[in-house]
Design an enzyme around this catalytic site. Structure first.
Site, PDB file in Angstrom:
ATOM      1  N   GLY A 239      10.060 -12.843 -48.455  1.00  0.00           N
ATOM      2  CA  GLY A 239       9.754 -12.207 -47.180  1.00  0.00           C
ATOM      3  C   GLY A 239      10.098 -12.975 -46.089  1.00  0.00           C
ATOM      4  O   GLY A 239       9.476 -14.100 -46.028  1.00  0.00           O
TER       5      GLY A 239
ATOM      6  N   ARG B  78      14.981 -11.457 -51.916  1.00  0.00           N
ATOM      7  CA  ARG B  78      14.242 -12.165 -53.293  1.00  0.00           C
ATOM      8  C   ARG B  78      15.135 -11.792 -54.379  1.00  0.00           C
ATOM      9  O   ARG B  78      15.529 -10.655 -54.882  1.00  0.00           O
ATOM     10  CB  ARG B  78      12.957 -10.983 -53.388  1.00  0.00           C
ATOM     11  CG  ARG B  78      11.925 -10.965 -52.310  1.00  0.00           C
ATOM     12  CD  ARG B  78      10.794 -10.128 -52.748  1.00  0.00           C
ATOM     13  NE  ARG B  78      10.016  -9.719 -51.565  1.00  0.00           N
ATOM     14  CZ  ARG B  78       8.975 -10.370 -50.922  1.00  0.00           C
ATOM     15  NH1 ARG B  78       8.949 -11.659 -51.186  1.00  0.00           N
ATOM     16  NH2 ARG B  78       8.423  -9.841 -49.816  1.00  0.00           N
TER      17      ARG B  78
ATOM     18  N   GLY C  21       8.238 -18.698 -49.534  1.00  0.00           N
ATOM     19  CA  GLY C  21       6.675 -18.679 -50.010  1.00  0.00           C
ATOM     20  C   GLY C  21       6.655 -19.078 -51.420  1.00  0.00           C
ATOM     21  O   GLY C  21       7.545 -19.807 -51.847  1.00  0.00           O
ATOM     22  N   ASP C  22       5.629 -18.238 -52.054  1.00  0.00           N
ATOM     23  CA  ASP C  22       5.507 -19.003 -53.467  1.00  0.00           C
ATOM     24  C   ASP C  22       6.472 -18.416 -54.475  1.00  0.00           C
ATOM     25  O   ASP C  22       6.865 -19.575 -55.177  1.00  0.00           O
ATOM     26  CB  ASP C  22       3.945 -18.561 -53.900  1.00  0.00           C
ATOM     27  CG  ASP C  22       3.986 -17.153 -54.655  1.00  0.00           C
ATOM     28  OD1 ASP C  22       4.579 -16.247 -54.259  1.00  0.00           O
ATOM     29  OD2 ASP C  22       3.050 -17.178 -55.435  1.00  0.00           O
TER      30      ASP C  22
ATOM     31  N   THR D 108       9.617 -18.599 -53.672  1.00  0.00           N
ATOM     32  CA  THR D 108      10.767 -19.472 -53.574  1.00  0.00           C
ATOM     33  C   THR D 108      10.395 -20.862 -54.285  1.00  0.00           C
ATOM     34  O   THR D 108      11.216 -21.566 -54.693  1.00  0.00           O
ATOM     35  CB  THR D 108      10.649 -19.822 -51.935  1.00  0.00           C
ATOM     36  OG1 THR D 108      10.944 -18.400 -51.211  1.00  0.00           O
ATOM     37  CG2 THR D 108      11.827 -20.822 -51.543  1.00  0.00           C
TER      38      THR D 108
ATOM     39  N   THR E 126       5.777 -17.887 -44.953  1.00  0.00           N
ATOM     40  CA  THR E 126       5.178 -16.582 -45.328  1.00  0.00           C
ATOM     41  C   THR E 126       3.962 -16.079 -44.306  1.00  0.00           C
ATOM     42  O   THR E 126       3.289 -17.085 -44.104  1.00  0.00           O
ATOM     43  CB  THR E 126       4.635 -16.547 -46.948  1.00  0.00           C
ATOM     44  OG1 THR E 126       3.771 -15.381 -47.123  1.00  0.00           O
ATOM     45  CG2 THR E 126       3.635 -17.715 -47.157  1.00  0.00           C
TER      46      THR E 126
ATOM     47  N   ASP F 251       1.630 -14.302 -45.561  1.00  0.00           N
ATOM     48  CA  ASP F 251       0.315 -14.126 -46.216  1.00  0.00           C
ATOM     49  C   ASP F 251      -0.527 -15.370 -46.254  1.00  0.00           C
ATOM     50  O   ASP F 251      -1.812 -15.280 -46.495  1.00  0.00           O
ATOM     51  CB  ASP F 251       0.819 -13.955 -47.887  1.00  0.00           C
ATOM     52  CG  ASP F 251       1.309 -12.450 -47.993  1.00  0.00           C
ATOM     53  OD1 ASP F 251       1.365 -11.803 -46.927  1.00  0.00           O
ATOM     54  OD2 ASP F 251       1.836 -12.194 -49.096  1.00  0.00           O
TER      55      ASP F 251
ATOM     56  N   ASP G 211      -0.873 -17.558 -48.240  1.00  0.00           N
ATOM     57  CA  ASP G 211      -1.207 -17.778 -49.904  1.00  0.00           C
ATOM     58  C   ASP G 211      -0.816 -18.918 -50.413  1.00  0.00           C
ATOM     59  O   ASP G 211      -0.407 -18.760 -51.841  1.00  0.00           O
ATOM     60  CB  ASP G 211      -1.101 -16.557 -50.502  1.00  0.00           C
ATOM     61  CG  ASP G 211       0.309 -16.056 -50.597  1.00  0.00           C
ATOM     62  OD1 ASP G 211       1.242 -16.868 -49.966  1.00  0.00           O
ATOM     63  OD2 ASP G 211       0.795 -15.401 -51.373  1.00  0.00           O
TER      64      ASP G 211
ATOM     65  N   ARG H 162      -0.084  -9.082 -50.614  1.00  0.00           N
ATOM     66  CA  ARG H 162      -0.028  -8.464 -51.927  1.00  0.00           C
ATOM     67  C   ARG H 162      -1.344  -9.315 -52.854  1.00  0.00           C
ATOM     68  O   ARG H 162      -1.929  -8.461 -53.556  1.00  0.00           O
ATOM     69  CB  ARG H 162       1.348  -8.753 -52.506  1.00  0.00           C
ATOM     70  CG  ARG H 162       1.969  -7.969 -53.662  1.00  0.00           C
ATOM     71  CD  ARG H 162       3.413  -8.298 -54.108  1.00  0.00           C
ATOM     72  NE  ARG H 162       3.973  -9.545 -53.565  1.00  0.00           N
ATOM     73  CZ  ARG H 162       4.717  -9.376 -53.185  1.00  0.00           C
ATOM     74  NH1 ARG H 162       5.549  -8.433 -53.268  1.00  0.00           N
ATOM     75  NH2 ARG H 162       5.706 -10.619 -52.658  1.00  0.00           N
TER      76      ARG H 162
ATOM     77  N   ARG I   8      -9.647   8.639 -40.935  1.00  0.00           N
ATOM     78  CA  ARG I   8      -8.123   8.542 -40.780  1.00  0.00           C
ATOM     79  C   ARG I   8      -7.828   7.293 -41.265  1.00  0.00           C
ATOM     80  O   ARG I   8      -8.767   6.142 -41.742  1.00  0.00           O
ATOM     81  CB  ARG I   8      -7.805   8.651 -39.432  1.00  0.00           C
ATOM     82  CG  ARG I   8      -7.849   9.796 -38.503  1.00  0.00           C
ATOM     83  CD  ARG I   8      -7.100  10.779 -39.095  1.00  0.00           C
ATOM     84  NE  ARG I   8      -7.184  11.997 -38.540  1.00  0.00           N
ATOM     85  CZ  ARG I   8      -8.150  13.083 -38.395  1.00  0.00           C
ATOM     86  NH1 ARG I   8      -9.030  12.956 -39.520  1.00  0.00           N
ATOM     87  NH2 ARG I   8      -8.082  14.234 -37.643  1.00  0.00           N
TER      88      ARG I   8
ATOM     89  N   GLN J 182       4.209  -6.149 -39.390  1.00  0.00           N
ATOM     90  CA  GLN J 182       3.548  -7.317 -39.410  1.00  0.00           C
ATOM     91  C   GLN J 182       4.295  -8.400 -39.818  1.00  0.00           C
ATOM     92  O   GLN J 182       3.943  -9.577 -39.499  1.00  0.00           O
ATOM     93  CB  GLN J 182       2.292  -7.437 -40.438  1.00  0.00           C
ATOM     94  CG  GLN J 182       1.289  -6.458 -40.350  1.00  0.00           C
ATOM     95  CD  GLN J 182       0.638  -6.004 -41.763  1.00  0.00           C
ATOM     96  OE1 GLN J 182      -0.612  -6.733 -41.947  1.00  0.00           O
ATOM     97  NE2 GLN J 182       0.897  -4.901 -42.308  1.00  0.00           N
ATOM     98  N   ARG J 183       5.374  -8.164 -40.360  1.00  0.00           N
ATOM     99  CA  ARG J 183       6.259  -9.328 -40.392  1.00  0.00           C
ATOM    100  C   ARG J 183       7.298  -9.514 -39.494  1.00  0.00           C
ATOM    101  O   ARG J 183       8.091 -10.654 -39.383  1.00  0.00           O
ATOM    102  CB  ARG J 183       7.280  -9.083 -41.639  1.00  0.00           C
ATOM    103  CG  ARG J 183       6.465  -9.067 -43.041  1.00  0.00           C
ATOM    104  CD  ARG J 183       7.408  -9.867 -43.932  1.00  0.00           C
ATOM    105  NE  ARG J 183       8.375  -9.477 -44.481  1.00  0.00           N
ATOM    106  CZ  ARG J 183       8.950  -8.644 -45.883  1.00  0.00           C
ATOM    107  NH1 ARG J 183       7.932  -8.732 -46.562  1.00  0.00           N
ATOM    108  NH2 ARG J 183       9.821  -8.545 -46.153  1.00  0.00           N
TER     109      ARG J 183
HETATM  110  O1  F6P Z   1       6.114 -11.642 -47.605  1.00  0.00           O
HETATM  111  C1  F6P Z   1       4.937 -11.195 -48.121  1.00  0.00           C
HETATM  112  C2  F6P Z   1       4.797  -9.699 -48.140  1.00  0.00           C
HETATM  113  O2  F6P Z   1       4.826  -9.576 -46.690  1.00  0.00           O
HETATM  114  C3  F6P Z   1       3.473  -9.163 -48.588  1.00  0.00           C
HETATM  115  O3  F6P Z   1       2.511  -9.388 -47.933  1.00  0.00           O
HETATM  116  C4  F6P Z   1       3.915  -7.994 -49.006  1.00  0.00           C
HETATM  117  O4  F6P Z   1       3.073  -7.445 -50.079  1.00  0.00           O
HETATM  118  C5  F6P Z   1       5.192  -8.069 -49.349  1.00  0.00           C
HETATM  119  O5  F6P Z   1       6.036  -9.295 -48.702  1.00  0.00           O
HETATM  120  C6  F6P Z   1       6.319  -6.949 -48.994  1.00  0.00           C
HETATM  121  O6  F6P Z   1       7.462  -7.242 -49.650  1.00  0.00           O
HETATM  122  P1  F6P Z   1       8.906  -6.475 -49.368  1.00  0.00           P
HETATM  123  O7  F6P Z   1       9.533  -7.313 -48.151  1.00  0.00           O
HETATM  124  O8  F6P Z   1       9.595  -6.422 -50.814  1.00  0.00           O
HETATM  125  O9  F6P Z   1       8.428  -4.979 -49.170  1.00  0.00           O
END
Ligand code: F6P
Length: 322
Positions: free
Chosen positions: A11, A72, A102-103, A105, A126, A128, A130, A172, A246, A254-255
């Site tokens: 990601g 990925r 990230g992990d 990778t 990443t 996350d 994590d 995740r 709601r 967020q990315r």
């Molecule tokens: O890169 C980490 C992450 O943003 C996680 O927090 C999230 O669950 C996942 O990637 C979403 O991945 P994709 O790009 O496959 O929707």
């Protein structure tokens, strides 16, 4: 060492470009030739190599995403895929690799080291956070700021309508975005995969909490065992129908976005240190920053993601939201 390759994988995260810029320019400073591999491990297998120079990474320090693209890769999970990747690296005479990811990778890099002797160093990219062996991964700080900005807006409308909001954030397998952003927005509760989710306790607290509060925000990490914001909100609605409830899923916003100052600085330090680590003969380690110092963590330890959540922070959230 004469020629190094760099790629981004998994990601994307804000700050990957800043890291790439640091890798390219540090390599050039050390008289190394640099090539970029497009689309992560997939590009390695498909031979998507491009040559990079100082100008290729000009004006990217402030840009989100990754100019090298990312993926990925399913094929890299197979031995055949990894063998194709190795053949391409050998064809291009690559003597060192920097992987930004990230992990997934780094798990891939660990497997790859069983068939390849080409030194490989990782930078933790990443949102996350994590990974074990760094206080902050590349993109984590920006993602938290994005969540805080979005939830501040949700708070305005929640307050006007006296509503209860469940806001789902990314992560995740980890609740670190939820925890830190939740503290930043003054959330009433934070629901994360690292701790057992007690919906009964949440209902009890909502039913018995301060009555004159007009808005309430519950931050839910997407990876939580209770099934995400919609599922938890449904359960709460059934038991507390008086709440006007709601749900908002923040998702991939967020990315993206410009990396924060902190992410730019950390990414630059990590990219710079990754090339220096290769020149010092290091391999199969992830660069990190712990207590402001550069660290080197073997991939197999970095991916265990047993980042301990500080229990005091969870306790604090409950006290501060009284
Ligand atoms: O890169 C980490 C992450 O943003 C996680 O927090 C999230 O669950 C996942 O990637 C979403 O991945 P994709 O790009 O496959 O929707």
């Amino acid at each position: 060492m004469k020629k190094v390759a760099v790629f981004t994988s998994g990601g994307d995260s804000p700050g990957m470009n800043a890291c790439l810029r640091a890798v390219v320019r540090t390599a050039i400073y050390n008289n190394l030739e640099v090539v970029g591999i497009m689309h992560g491990y997939d590009g390695l297998i498909r031979n998507e190599f491009i040559s990079l120079n100082s100008k290729s990474v000009a004006n990217i320090i402030h840009r989100g995403g990754t100019i090298l693209k990312t993926a990925r890769s399913k094929e890299f999970l197979t031995l055949e895929g990894r063998q194709k990747a190795l053949a391409n690296l050998q064809k291009h005479n690559i003597d060192g690799i920097v992987a930004i990811g990230g992990d997934g990778t780094f798990k891939g890099a660990s497997e790859f080291s069983k068939i390849s002797n080409i030194p490989l160093v990782g930078c933790p990219g990443t949102i996350d956070n994590d990974l074990v062996g760094t206080d902050f991964t590349i993109g984590y700080d920006t993602a938290i700021n994005t969540v805080v900005e979005a939830v501040d807006k949700i708070r305005d409308t929640a307050e006007s309508h006296d509503r209860l909001f469940f806001v789902e954030v990314m992560g995740r397998d980890a609740g670190l975005i939820a925890l830190r952003a939740g503290i930043g927005v003054g959330a009433e509760s934070i629901i994360i995969p690292e701790t057992k989710t007690d919906v009964e306790d949440l209902i009890h607290r909502l039913a018995n909490g301060r009555k004159n509060k007009s808005s309430k925000i519950i931050i839910v990490a997407e990876g939580d065992e209770a099934g995400g914001a919609f599922t938890i909100a449904e359960q709460v609605k059934k038991r507390l129908p008086d709440y006007d409830t709601r749900v908002t899923i923040l998702g991939h916003i967020q990315r993206g976005g410009n990396p924060s100052a902190m992410d730019r600085v950390n990414s630059s330090r990590m990219g710079f240190s990754a090339v220096e680590a290769l020149l010092q003969g290091k391999t199969n380690v992830m660069i990190g920053i712990v207590d402001k110092n550069i660290t080197y963590t073997p991939f197999e330890n970095a991916v265990k993601h047993i980042q301990e959540l500080n229990p005091d922070l969870m306790r604090m959230v409950n006290i501060l939201s009284l």
